[in-house]
Design a protein around this motif. Structure first.
Motif, PDB file in Angstrom:
ATOM      1  N   GLU A 128      13.893   7.970 -27.517  1.00 37.91           N
ATOM      2  CA  GLU A 128      13.946   7.271 -28.798  1.00 37.91           C
ATOM      3  C   GLU A 128      14.251   8.266 -29.908  1.00 37.91           C
ATOM      4  N   PRO A 129      15.523   8.689 -30.017  1.00 41.13           N
ATOM      5  CA  PRO A 129      15.851   9.754 -30.965  1.00 41.13           C
ATOM      6  C   PRO A 129      15.657   9.374 -32.419  1.00 41.13           C
ATOM      7  N   ALA A 130      15.696   8.082 -32.743  1.00 42.63           N
ATOM      8  CA  ALA A 130      15.528   7.693 -34.137  1.00 42.63           C
ATOM      9  C   ALA A 130      14.191   8.164 -34.690  1.00 42.63           C
ATOM     10  N   LEU A 131      13.195   8.313 -33.823  1.00 44.02           N
ATOM     11  CA  LEU A 131      11.874   8.695 -34.281  1.00 44.02           C
ATOM     12  C   LEU A 131      11.814  10.135 -34.767  1.00 44.02           C
ATOM     13  N   VAL A 132      12.739  10.983 -34.343  1.00 37.72           N
ATOM     14  CA  VAL A 132      12.656  12.401 -34.688  1.00 37.72           C
ATOM     15  C   VAL A 132      13.535  12.765 -35.868  1.00 37.72           C
ATOM     16  N   VAL A 133      14.308  11.830 -36.383  1.00 38.74           N
ATOM     17  CA  VAL A 133      15.203  12.135 -37.496  1.00 38.74           C
ATOM     18  C   VAL A 133      14.456  12.697 -38.697  1.00 38.74           C
ATOM     19  N   PRO A 134      13.323  12.110 -39.118  1.00 40.93           N
ATOM     20  CA  PRO A 134      12.623  12.704 -40.265  1.00 40.93           C
ATOM     21  C   PRO A 134      12.224  14.151 -40.030  1.00 40.93           C
ATOM     22  N   ALA A 135      11.849  14.495 -38.799  1.00 47.28           N
ATOM     23  CA  ALA A 135      11.480  15.878 -38.506  1.00 47.28           C
ATOM     24  C   ALA A 135      12.674  16.808 -38.611  1.00 47.28           C
ATOM     25  N   ILE A 136      13.855  16.311 -38.254  1.00 50.30           N
ATOM     26  CA  ILE A 136      15.057  17.138 -38.333  1.00 50.30           C
ATOM     27  C   ILE A 136      15.513  17.284 -39.773  1.00 50.30           C
ATOM     28  N   ILE A 137      15.470  16.183 -40.507  1.00 48.10           N
ATOM     29  CA  ILE A 137      15.953  16.187 -41.888  1.00 48.10           C
ATOM     30  C   ILE A 137      14.920  16.765 -42.849  1.00 48.10           C
ATOM     31  N   GLY A 138      13.631  16.688 -42.482  1.00 48.04           N
ATOM     32  CA  GLY A 138      12.575  16.965 -43.443  1.00 48.04           C
ATOM     33  C   GLY A 138      12.520  18.367 -43.995  1.00 48.04           C
ATOM     34  N   GLY A 139      13.074  19.348 -43.284  1.00 48.78           N
ATOM     35  CA  GLY A 139      13.000  20.727 -43.747  1.00 48.78           C
ATOM     36  C   GLY A 139      14.190  21.117 -44.592  1.00 48.78           C
ATOM     37  N   PRO A 140      14.305  22.409 -44.878  1.00 47.06           N
ATOM     38  CA  PRO A 140      15.428  22.892 -45.687  1.00 47.06           C
ATOM     39  C   PRO A 140      16.775  22.606 -45.026  1.00 47.06           C
ATOM     40  N   THR A 141      17.757  22.247 -45.843  1.00 43.71           N
ATOM     41  CA  THR A 141      19.087  21.918 -45.323  1.00 43.71           C
ATOM     42  C   THR A 141      19.701  23.088 -44.571  1.00 43.71           C
ATOM     43  N   GLU A 142      19.421  24.314 -45.036  1.00 46.33           N
ATOM     44  CA  GLU A 142      20.067  25.480 -44.417  1.00 46.33           C
ATOM     45  C   GLU A 142      19.566  25.760 -43.005  1.00 46.33           C
ATOM     46  N   ASN A 143      18.530  25.035 -42.554  1.00 44.94           N
ATOM     47  CA  ASN A 143      18.017  25.233 -41.196  1.00 44.94           C
ATOM     48  C   ASN A 143      18.179  24.008 -40.310  1.00 44.94           C
TER      49      ASN A 143
END
Length: 203
Positions: free
Chosen positions: A79-94
């Motif tokens: 269920e990859p949709a669940l991890v999107v906030p974790a991927i997006i939540g940090g700094p854009t450069e990472n």
């Protein structure tokens, strides 16, 4: 003597349900294992039922066709949709590093590797598997990542990122080409992350 109450149309008999509560989950687990090991074409509803210890009628009752069993087995475990906030939540450069860590992490985890193997092994030869790959890996993960980063052509960028990561998955986990197959996951992340970063963030 009165006649027994008629069974609901399409529902298997009680003897097909003697495995009790949890039969649906056992069917899904068996389906994931069968699809991962045998691929889509060589997997049958009868084989899934045998592995789950149920009657094939029960598989049809819960899921319908083999295509529907496949989609349910894969989508329920990945269920990859669940991890999107974790991927997006940090700094854009990472974001490239976080995405690479996530992708390699789910492949390194045996519980999530099986459904992914089922997708990869089957997608090249069957449209049902290809549809799952497009719908979940691309649209529900990568396109959302790219869109949330507000870059031009997010779908195209998502597909480029997907091509890079799926290529790694095929060589490392399916074909098991050395030295990639035995490389340290952190080494792979370190080399792949800058390319994913460029796909997802450069204007």
């Amino acid at each position: 003597m009165t006649d027994p109450a008629p069974r609901r149309r399409g529902r298997p008999s009680r003897t097909a349900e003697d495995s009790g509560p949890g039969a649906r989950e056992r069917i899904l687990e068996a389906a994931r294992a069968q699809f991962a090991e045998r691929g889509y074409d060589k997997t049958s509803v009868r084989g899934i039922a045998k592995a789950a210890g149920v009657d094939p009628a029960l598989v049809h009752h819960y899921f319908g066709t083999k295509d529907e069993v496949f989609a349910a087995a894969i989508e329920g475990s990945f269920e990859p949709a669940l991890v999107v906030p974790a991927i997006i939540g940090g700094p854009t450069e990472n974001v490239g590093e976080r995405l690479a860590h996530y992708f390699i992490g789910i492949w390194e985890n045996p519980a999530t590797r099986a459904p992914l193997l089922a997708i990869i092994r089957s997608a090249l030869t069957h449209e049902a598997a290809a549809k799952v790959l497009r719908g979940f890996v691309l649209r529900r993960l990568l396109e959302r990542v790219a869109a949330d980063l507000d870059v031009p052509n997010p779908q195209f960028r998502a597909e480029l990122a997907a091509s890079h990561m799926v290529g790694i998955a095929i060589l490392r986990y399916v074909v098991q080409v050395e030295p990639l197959a035995s490389a340290d996951p952190e080494e792979i992340v370190a080399l792949v992350a800058p390319t994913l970063q460029r796909y997802l963030t450069e204007a």
